[in-house]
Design a protein around this motif. Structure first.
Motif, PDB file in Angstrom:
ATOM      1  N   SER A 271       0.831  -1.212   0.000  1.00 42.83           N
ATOM      2  CA  SER A 271       0.000   0.000   0.000  1.00 42.83           C
ATOM      3  C   SER A 271       0.863   1.259   0.000  1.00 42.83           C
ATOM      4  CB  SER A 271      -0.934   0.010   1.217  1.00 42.83           C
ATOM      5  OG  SER A 271      -0.190  -0.087   2.421  1.00 42.83           O
TER       6      SER A 271
ATOM      7  N   LYS B 254       2.318   1.754  -3.576  1.00 45.85           N
ATOM      8  CA  LYS B 254       1.292   2.310  -4.472  1.00 45.85           C
ATOM      9  C   LYS B 254       0.983   3.761  -4.118  1.00 45.85           C
ATOM     10  CE  LYS B 254      -0.791  -2.096  -5.755  1.00 45.85           C
ATOM     11  NZ  LYS B 254      -1.981  -2.957  -5.729  1.00 45.85           N
ATOM     12  N   GLY B 255       1.012   4.078  -2.822  1.00 50.09           N
ATOM     13  CA  GLY B 255       0.836   5.463  -2.402  1.00 50.09           C
ATOM     14  C   GLY B 255       1.960   6.337  -2.909  1.00 50.09           C
TER      15      GLY B 255
ATOM     16  N   TYR C 176      -7.108   4.735  -7.058  1.00 43.64           N
ATOM     17  CA  TYR C 176      -7.731   5.101  -5.785  1.00 43.64           C
ATOM     18  C   TYR C 176      -8.933   4.204  -5.488  1.00 43.64           C
ATOM     19  CZ  TYR C 176      -4.842   9.301  -6.001  1.00 43.64           C
ATOM     20  OH  TYR C 176      -3.774  10.159  -6.056  1.00 43.64           O
TER      21      TYR C 176
ATOM     22  N   MET D  71      -7.720   0.688  -4.439  1.00 43.99           N
ATOM     23  CA  MET D  71      -7.182   0.660  -3.074  1.00 43.99           C
ATOM     24  C   MET D  71      -8.300   0.778  -2.034  1.00 43.99           C
ATOM     25  SD  MET D  71      -4.008   0.060  -3.319  1.00 43.99           S
ATOM     26  CE  MET D  71      -3.595   0.281  -1.588  1.00 43.99           C
TER      27      MET D  71
ATOM     28  N   GLN E 217      -5.653  -1.069   4.095  1.00 47.13           N
ATOM     29  CA  GLN E 217      -4.818  -0.828   2.924  1.00 47.13           C
ATOM     30  C   GLN E 217      -4.951   0.618   2.438  1.00 47.13           C
ATOM     31  OE1 GLN E 217      -2.775  -3.080   0.909  1.00 47.13           O
ATOM     32  NE2 GLN E 217      -2.839  -4.246   2.802  1.00 47.13           N
ATOM     33  N   PHE E 218      -6.197   1.128   2.503  1.00 45.35           N
ATOM     34  CA  PHE E 218      -6.463   2.453   1.929  1.00 45.35           C
ATOM     35  C   PHE E 218      -5.847   3.577   2.762  1.00 45.35           C
ATOM     36  CE2 PHE E 218      -9.376   6.124   1.170  1.00 45.35           C
ATOM     37  CZ  PHE E 218      -9.085   6.296  -0.174  1.00 45.35           C
TER      38      PHE E 218
ATOM     39  N   PHE F 266      -2.133   4.017   2.302  1.00 37.10           N
ATOM     40  CA  PHE F 266      -2.001   4.532   0.934  1.00 37.10           C
ATOM     41  C   PHE F 266      -2.195   6.046   0.907  1.00 37.10           C
ATOM     42  CE2 PHE F 266      -4.543   5.648  -2.910  1.00 37.10           C
ATOM     43  CZ  PHE F 266      -3.604   5.408  -3.894  1.00 37.10           C
TER      44      PHE F 266
ATOM     45  N   THR G 298       0.504   7.981   2.985  1.00 34.03           N
ATOM     46  CA  THR G 298       1.761   8.076   2.222  1.00 34.03           C
ATOM     47  C   THR G 298       1.692   9.201   1.195  1.00 34.03           C
ATOM     48  OG1 THR G 298       2.125   5.688   2.472  1.00 34.03           O
ATOM     49  CG2 THR G 298       3.384   6.808   0.761  1.00 34.03           C
TER      50      THR G 298
ATOM     51  N   GLY H 233       4.615   6.641   5.796  1.00 31.70           N
ATOM     52  CA  GLY H 233       3.729   5.620   5.247  1.00 31.70           C
ATOM     53  C   GLY H 233       4.026   4.238   5.797  1.00 31.70           C
TER      54      GLY H 233
END
Length: 436
Positions: free
Chosen positions: A114, A117-118, A379, A382, A389-390, A393, A396, A412
């Motif tokens: 996460s 990806k963030g 977005y 996630m 997880q969100f 994300f 971060t 993060g």
């Protein structure tokens, strides 16, 4: 050999895109670091050719990184000479090779997905925000800056607001044409044409930008973009003058304490950025190939040794160039090597043509890359994975946007660890009592 020939067309096409993305960023990061623009170009050439040949990553692209700008600027100002700084870069390269040999690259496996990806989404947002002023014709801040607080006293948001208050109609005209061309190149109808598979849209954008500005210069000079709003590469008159752009380290400072402290700092930050970079590009790779982190540290170490010996800035794996490489359809690491060779050949043979490229055209290319990194679909995907997880994300993204890459990723990771502990915390013993 068969695999090389099979991917040659895709890699050559992708290398053109990466070259156009890398060109302003290499020079901009050098200027922001207080170095000569050629130092950034040298680092880009070495990052492409040397690191590209040694690296085990299929899609990662290396070069000078914005995350080292503050460190490099402080080192150049504090060390006895620029040659002493170059010596630090060489020593940092040896440290990175040692880190690779002792398998320190395995620590990249502990960064939550996460957070990676963030980081990608944040880089995309920063690209868009930082390139909007260049798109609007406001070129006061250097290309490649990723920090929230800028050297000119502005920050990311105030810079964008100021650019919207004082836009340049001629820059916007070229910029809108550039964005329109890139969108047209992505349509299903255009993708069916063989031309679009051979000639990348970004190359069309650049030549169109040059053509439009040259027409302004010829028929309406008052509307043309000046030298401050186009690429500005040093031009050499002959081969000896070109060789003069390269600098050698000053080995008389080999025992200077500040040289070694700078080397350790560069090695640490460059290694962390590299490990984050290859983790990120592996997430973007359609073929889901995994880059060997320890070999990457060795490759980056070799790159920094060569860059320091030739007068260049430190190199790392760079997410922006790597994501542009993925988006352009690169198939192997030869795309990175070709982009380094293109930098070398073009800077020597056609610097005058490169200096005609409007910065607003390149800004359009980078904004397009940024959108792909931070698309709304990311977005939504996630969010569907749940708050554990969100939230890391989003945290971060916000942390990177308001600070810089390393600080934001550290925040993060801490938030990710918190949610991992929370989701896995269970009482280990239960006491159940029946009667006595």
């Amino acid at each position: 050999m068969k695999r090389f020939i099979g991917s040659l067309q895709a890699d050559l096409s992708a290398s053109l895109v990466v070259f156009l993305v890398a060109l302003p960023l290499c020079m901009g990061i050098a200027i922001g670091s207080g170095a000569d623009p050629m130092a950034g170009l040298v680092a880009g050439i070495v990052g492409g050719i040397v690191v590209g040949l040694i690296s085990g990553s299929s899609l990662s692209v290396s070069g000078p990184a914005a995350g080292l700008t503050v460190v490099v600027a402080a080192a150049i100002a504090d060390l006895p000479s620029y040659g002493a700084f170059l010596l630090s870069v060489v020593i940092a390269g040896f440290f990175q090779i040692i880190l690779g040999k002792i398998r320190a690259g395995s620590m990249s496996e502990f960064v939550p997905s996460s957070v990676i990806k963030g980081m990608l989404a944040a880089i995309g947002l920063i690209l868009i925000m930082k390139q909007l002023p260049h798109f609007l014709g406001c070129d006061t801040n250097f290309e490649g800056d990723e920090t929230f607080s800028q050297n000119d006293g502005q920050n990311t948001f105030t810079e964008v607001a100021g650019a919207f208050l004082h836009p340049s109609a001629r820059a916007i005209l070229i910029g809108l044409f550039s964005i329109g061309s890139l969108l047209l190149w992505q349509t299903n109808g255009m993708k069916q044409l063989k031309l679009t598979r051979i000639v990348p849209g970004s190359l069309v954008v650049v030549f169109a930008g040059i053509f439009i500005n040259e027409m302004f210069l010829r028929y309406a000079p008052g509307y043309a973009l000046g030298p401050n709003h186009t690429v500005n590469i040093p031009v050499s008159g002959n081969f000896n003058e070109f060789l003069g752009f390269f600098r050698l380290p000053d080995f008389q400072y080999l025992l200077h304490p500040k040289v070694w402290f700078t080397a350790i700092t560069i090695a640490a930050i460059a290694s962390i950025e590299t490990l984050l970079g290859i983790e990120a590009v592996d997430k973007l790779d359609p073929k889901k190939r995994v880059s060997p982190p320890n070999r990457e540290l060795i490759a980056q170490g070799a790159g920094n040794i060569f860059s320091g010996l030739l007068g260049g800035l430190p190199v790392t794996s760079v997410i922006v160039r790597s994501s542009a490489n993925v988006g352009a359809g690169a198939q192997s690491k030869w795309s990175a090597v070709f982009h380094g060779a293109l930098l070398l050949v073009c800077v020597y043979f056609i610097p005058s043509l490169l200096n005609k490229i409007p910065l607003t055209s390149l800004a359009a290319v980078l904004i397009f890359v940024g959108y792909k990194l931070t698309s709304p679909a990311l977005y939504f995907s996630m969010y569907k994975k749940g708050l554990s997880q969100f939230l890391p994300f989003v945290i971060t993204i916000v942390a990177i946007m308001l600070s810089d890459l390393l600080v934001g990723v550290a925040i993060g990771i801490l938030s990710g660890i918190y949610f991992i502990i929370q989701s896995n915390f269970r009482t280990t013993i239960q006491l159940v009592e029946h009667g006595n």
